[in-house]
Design a protein around this motif. Structure first.
Motif, PDB file in Angstrom:
ATOM      1  N   THR A  18      96.541 104.060  64.845  1.00  6.09           N
ATOM      2  CA  THR A  18      96.774 103.145  63.724  1.00  6.09           C
ATOM      3  C   THR A  18      96.122 101.800  63.969  1.00  6.09           C
ATOM      4  O   THR A  18      96.323 100.873  63.188  1.00  6.09           O
ATOM      5  N   ALA A  19      95.354 101.667  65.063  1.00  6.34           N
ATOM      6  CA  ALA A  19      94.688 100.403  65.360  1.00  6.34           C
ATOM      7  C   ALA A  19      93.655 100.102  64.288  1.00  6.34           C
ATOM      8  O   ALA A  19      93.009 100.996  63.751  1.00  6.34           O
ATOM      9  N   ASP A  20      93.495  98.802  63.994  1.00  2.96           N
ATOM     10  CA  ASP A  20      92.528  98.421  62.973  1.00  2.96           C
ATOM     11  C   ASP A  20      91.188  98.027  63.561  1.00  2.96           C
ATOM     12  O   ASP A  20      90.187  97.997  62.856  1.00  2.96           O
ATOM     13  N   THR A  21      91.127  97.703  64.860  1.00  2.00           N
ATOM     14  CA  THR A  21      89.886  97.319  65.525  1.00  2.00           C
ATOM     15  C   THR A  21      89.904  97.823  66.961  1.00  2.00           C
ATOM     16  O   THR A  21      90.966  98.155  67.518  1.00  2.00           O
ATOM     17  N   ALA A  93      88.359  85.376  68.783  1.00  2.00           N
ATOM     18  CA  ALA A  93      88.175  84.139  68.024  1.00  2.00           C
ATOM     19  C   ALA A  93      87.712  84.402  66.595  1.00  2.00           C
ATOM     20  O   ALA A  93      87.483  83.449  65.845  1.00  2.00           O
ATOM     21  N   GLY A  94      87.564  85.668  66.214  1.00  3.27           N
ATOM     22  CA  GLY A  94      87.179  86.002  64.851  1.00  3.27           C
ATOM     23  C   GLY A  94      85.691  86.030  64.605  1.00  3.27           C
ATOM     24  O   GLY A  94      85.262  86.102  63.443  1.00  3.27           O
ATOM     25  N   GLY A  95      84.874  85.986  65.664  1.00  3.87           N
ATOM     26  CA  GLY A  95      83.432  85.999  65.504  1.00  3.87           C
ATOM     27  C   GLY A  95      82.836  87.377  65.719  1.00  3.87           C
ATOM     28  O   GLY A  95      83.543  88.378  65.862  1.00  3.87           O
ATOM     29  N   ALA A  96      81.515  87.433  65.744  1.00  9.43           N
ATOM     30  CA  ALA A  96      80.762  88.659  66.014  1.00  9.43           C
ATOM     31  C   ALA A  96      79.877  88.396  67.224  1.00  9.43           C
ATOM     32  O   ALA A  96      79.202  87.366  67.291  1.00  9.43           O
ATOM     33  N   ALA A 166      79.850  93.151  65.721  1.00  8.55           N
ATOM     34  CA  ALA A 166      78.803  93.006  66.733  1.00  8.55           C
ATOM     35  C   ALA A 166      77.445  93.095  66.061  1.00  8.55           C
ATOM     36  O   ALA A 166      77.301  93.702  65.001  1.00  8.55           O
ATOM     37  N   VAL A 167      76.469  92.484  66.696  1.00 12.14           N
ATOM     38  CA  VAL A 167      75.078  92.644  66.290  1.00 12.14           C
ATOM     39  C   VAL A 167      74.365  93.331  67.448  1.00 12.14           C
ATOM     40  O   VAL A 167      74.292  92.783  68.557  1.00 12.14           O
ATOM     41  N   LEU A 168      73.892  94.537  67.216  1.00 13.14           N
ATOM     42  CA  LEU A 168      73.243  95.337  68.251  1.00 13.14           C
ATOM     43  C   LEU A 168      71.736  95.270  68.080  1.00 13.14           C
ATOM     44  O   LEU A 168      71.230  94.959  67.005  1.00 13.14           O
ATOM     45  N   PHE A 169      71.013  95.578  69.157  1.00  8.32           N
ATOM     46  CA  PHE A 169      69.555  95.491  69.124  1.00  8.32           C
ATOM     47  C   PHE A 169      68.935  96.849  69.430  1.00  8.32           C
ATOM     48  O   PHE A 169      69.410  97.586  70.297  1.00  8.32           O
ATOM     49  N   THR A 170      67.863  97.149  68.709  1.00 11.05           N
ATOM     50  CA  THR A 170      67.057  98.309  69.059  1.00 11.05           C
ATOM     51  C   THR A 170      66.264  97.988  70.327  1.00 11.05           C
ATOM     52  O   THR A 170      66.086  96.824  70.684  1.00 11.05           O
ATOM     53  N   GLY A 171      65.782  99.023  71.006  1.00  8.64           N
ATOM     54  CA  GLY A 171      65.070  98.817  72.259  1.00  8.64           C
ATOM     55  C   GLY A 171      63.576  98.651  72.102  1.00  8.64           C
ATOM     56  O   GLY A 171      62.848  98.711  73.096  1.00  8.64           O
ATOM     57  N   ALA A 172      63.090  98.413  70.884  1.00  9.40           N
ATOM     58  CA  ALA A 172      61.658  98.269  70.657  1.00  9.40           C
ATOM     59  C   ALA A 172      61.131  96.984  71.293  1.00  9.40           C
ATOM     60  O   ALA A 172      61.894  96.074  71.629  1.00  9.40           O
ATOM     61  N   PRO A 179      73.530  94.619  62.363  1.00  9.91           N
ATOM     62  CA  PRO A 179      74.962  94.283  62.321  1.00  9.91           C
ATOM     63  C   PRO A 179      75.815  95.539  62.218  1.00  9.91           C
ATOM     64  O   PRO A 179      75.488  96.479  61.496  1.00  9.91           O
ATOM     65  N   VAL A 180      76.915  95.542  62.955  1.00 11.43           N
ATOM     66  CA  VAL A 180      77.858  96.668  62.954  1.00 11.43           C
ATOM     67  C   VAL A 180      79.247  96.111  62.685  1.00 11.43           C
ATOM     68  O   VAL A 180      79.698  95.188  63.363  1.00 11.43           O
ATOM     69  N   GLY A 181      79.917  96.683  61.696  1.00  9.64           N
ATOM     70  CA  GLY A 181      81.231  96.190  61.303  1.00  9.64           C
ATOM     71  C   GLY A 181      82.352  96.685  62.196  1.00  9.64           C
ATOM     72  O   GLY A 181      82.196  97.613  62.994  1.00  9.64           O
TER      73      GLY A 181
END
Length: 690
Positions: A18-21, A93-96, A166-172, A179-181
């Protein structure tokens, strides 16, 4: 493949929480098992309780600093314990969060440029390397320790988070920010949990860089399930460090890429077997296993295609009951997509060296094939994402990888997907890996070149000597590949180059200009890492020297053999991106040529100096001869020693400086004296002769 082919979603999640995150899942673990280890990093290890307290303090600091809800915080430090503390604090802290590559500053700067973050969390050692003077807001991780020490240790009143976690990066080479929610990050974790079934006693080790998706989104596999995440104390993982950590920390789950899995399970095991014990022929049997890896129950391999024969070879190195998963996970879906392990096969398949299976979708994911291209529905049920990867659904229902759209080549007016030809090339018994590229010849005509490398467990010496030249390869491909799609030249490599994400790097392979047309003669066969071989190719620059100067070839062989004995891997450029790999390759060529010239000068140089000398006398001539030899041969061993030495190993650094630099100065002085000292004249007399 027809339009609209679909592979149904993976199984429903029977035990969904039931966790939301994912942050909520972590905080539950910190509340219930505060004394259990969360991060294992030697003296920097942290329990769940300690990790939660430190993240709370930093979160209060970020909120007091005015962090807006949903704002992106970049994290740039080499210490992975600090990375995990920081990313948890950002979520609290509510950030990404977005983890930045600090090992390659240019990549880190490009990542920051793609982000425009609210603030950069970094330390003094990396601040100057990442800050390009654009006025980026910075919080020093070392300096904030005093400030956060007085902050509350309980979790802050959680502000309403933004949509992005989070904001993830490709390896190129030029990274792309994705961005990932919160919902997707949680769904990806739950998909992983259903597939790998993590338990609190598990100890996870992720070999990928912290800025890449397997780590930046994969920490949840350990910390949201009550397990421990094993990370290096300070410097990035090395193959030796990974193996040592698995053995000493009893790691049970390893997440890695194909090259990392090969180094860990095949090459290291072969080395260990060859050094003593084992079965006949130096190979360790499956029943024996590798004692250093007996704690492993699961290895997940992601980042690039993995052929069936490769997966079977890796699986055979694990103890009975251990699992090895080939995972297909784009960055856009937080690293989930499809997965395959050998027991999914309903029966053995013919030609396993030509088949790369990515199996079935992760729970919640859905795969649609549109004109053969994968369109992947993420686990949270968002819009389908075109991946640019090609696949087909086999009669047994398994998804088979068939290359990438971006790699396609136009040959004789028709589109060629090189994966199809590369798969057939791999069916040659002496080929373990292959890439096919189009290279311009002397008149600008594009021709197909095959880059081949030996199997990981090949025992030829030097490595790659059994690889086929173009004539043998052409005969092997006859009747299997159309003549217009058969490579007319072969470049033989020790290993194929790979980028930071573990993918085979087609841009990093050497692109020789092919001046010899088929039927106009053959280049001399080469061997080893940089050799091109067969009809219609030119050797690499070192080979060009050797074609005209056989003595330099002999000296080059000495260069090659000594490098393999004393400095194995020192010239390995498989992990260096283009164009830097080419620049270092040219440097290695000059060092090798200088070393070879020095050996030749040692043999015949003194006689030449005496014959054409300035008459300074035998002592100075001999000293000058040896000085010139040293000036030529010293660069190669010096560079190898420096490359393999740790930057902060001060005793070794000092020893290298005195062992090489001081003699270089002396040799230069002797050479200068030899050139400038006035030779004696037959008409000059000493006073004693008067």
């Amino acid at each position: 493949m027809t339009q609209g082919s679909t592979q149904e979603p993976g199984s429903d999640r029977s035990g969904r929480t039931t966790a939301d995150t994912v942050l909520h899942l972590f905080e539950l673990q910190a509340r219930d098992t505060p004394q259990a280890y969360a991060l294992i990093a030697g003296v920097h290890s942290l329990t769940y309780g300690q990790l939660d307290v430190r993240a709370n303090q930093l979160a209060h600091h970020l909120i007091a600093d005015g962090l807006p809800p949903g704002a992106v915080v970049a994290i740039g430090t080499a210490r992975r314990t600090e990375i995990v503390v920081a990313l948890l604090a950002v979520l609290k802290a509510g950030g990404a969060y977005a983890v930045i590559d600090v090992e390659v500053p240019l990549t880190g700067q490009r990542q920051l440029a793609a982000l425009t973050p609210y603030v950069l969390l970094t330390d003094a050692a990396h601040h100057a390397r990442l800050d390009d003077g654009s006025g980026l807001r910075v919080i020093r991780l070392g300096a904030e320790a005093a400030e956060t020490a007085g902050r509350p240790t309980e979790a802050p009143e959680r502000p309403e988070p933004g949509a992005t976690a989070a904001v993830l990066f490709t390896g190129a080479t030029v990274p792309r920010a994705v961005p990932v929610g919160h919902v997707r990050l949680l769904a990806a974790h739950e998909g992983w949990a259903e597939v790998i079934r993590p338990v609190p006693v598990d100890r996870h080790l992720i070999t990928h860089g912290p800025d890449l998706t397997p780590f930046a989104a994969g920490w949840t596999r350990a910390l949201c399930s009550g397990g421990a995440l094993v990370v290096p104390e300070r410097t990035p993982w090395t193959p030796e460090g990974i193996r040592r950590a698995i053995e000493t920390e009893q790691v049970s789950v390893v997440h890695t890429d194909p090259a990392g899995a090969t180094r860990l399970l095949i090459r290291d095991a072969s080395t260990a077997a060859g050094s003593g014990g084992g079965s006949a022929g130096g190979a360790r049997s499956r029943r024996d296993g590798d004692p250093a890896l007996r704690s492993l129950r699961l290895v997940t391999v992601t980042g690039d295609r993995l052929f069936l024969d490769e997966q079977a070879a890796l699986q055979a190195r694990l103890r009975a009951g251990a699992r090895l998963l080939n995972v297909y996970g784009p960055t856009e879906t937080a690293g989930v997509g499809a997965w395959f392990e050998l027991p999914q096969l309903p029966r053995p398949l013919d030609d396993p060296e030509q088949i790369a299976l990515i199996g079935t979708p992760f729970p919640g994911c859905r795969v649609d094939l549109r004109d053969g291209e994968i369109s992947l529905t993420p686990p949270d049920g968002g819009d389908a994402i075109p991946t640019g990867d090609r696949a087909g659904i086999r009669p047994d229902g398994l998804l088979e990888f068939r290359g990438r759209t971006r790699d396609r080549i136009t040959v004789a007016g028709a589109v060629l997907h090189p994966h199809a030809v590369e798969s057939v090339i791999r069916s040659h018994p002496d080929v373990g890996a292959a890439l096919v590229a189009q290279v311009l010849d002397g008149d600008g005509t594009g021709r197909l070149v095959a880059y081949v490398a030996p199997p990981a467990d090949a025992h030829s010496w030097p490595p790659g000597t059994d690889l086929p030249e173009s004539g043998r390869l052409g005969a092997h491909l006859a009747g299997k590949v159309l003549p217009t799609r058969t490579p007319s030249a072969v470049v033989r490599l020790r290993t194929l180059p790979r980028n930071r994400a573990g993918q085979e790097d087609r841009e990093a392979v050497a692109k020789p200009v092919l001046a010899v047309k088929p039927g106009q003669g053959s280049a001399a066969p080469g061997a080893g890492k940089y050799a091109a071989a067969g009809r219609g190719t030119l050797p690499t620059p070192l080979g060009l020297i050797g074609c005209g100067l056989p003595l330099l070839v002999a000296a080059g062989l000495v260069f090659f053999v000594l490098s393999k004995i004393f400095w194995p891997g020192s010239t390995d450029l498989s992990g260096v991106p283009h164009p830097w790999a080419f620049l270092f390759f040219v440097l290695y060529l000059f060092e090798g040529a200088a070393f070879a010239a020095g050996l030749l000068f040692l043999i015949g140089g003194r006689a030449w100096m005496v014959r054409h000398g300035r008459g300074q006398g035998r002592g100075l001539t001999t000293a000058a001869h040896l000085a010139v030899v040293y000036l030529l041969v010293a660069w190669w061993p010096q560079d190898n020693f420096y490359r393999l030495a740790a930057k902060q190993d001060w005793p070794l650094q000092a020893a290298l400086v005195y062992a090489f630099n001081i003699p270089l100065m002396i040799a230069a002085g002797i050479a200068a004296a030899y050139v400038t000292v006035k030779p004696p004249s037959p008409f000059d007399f000493d006073d004693e002769d008067d």
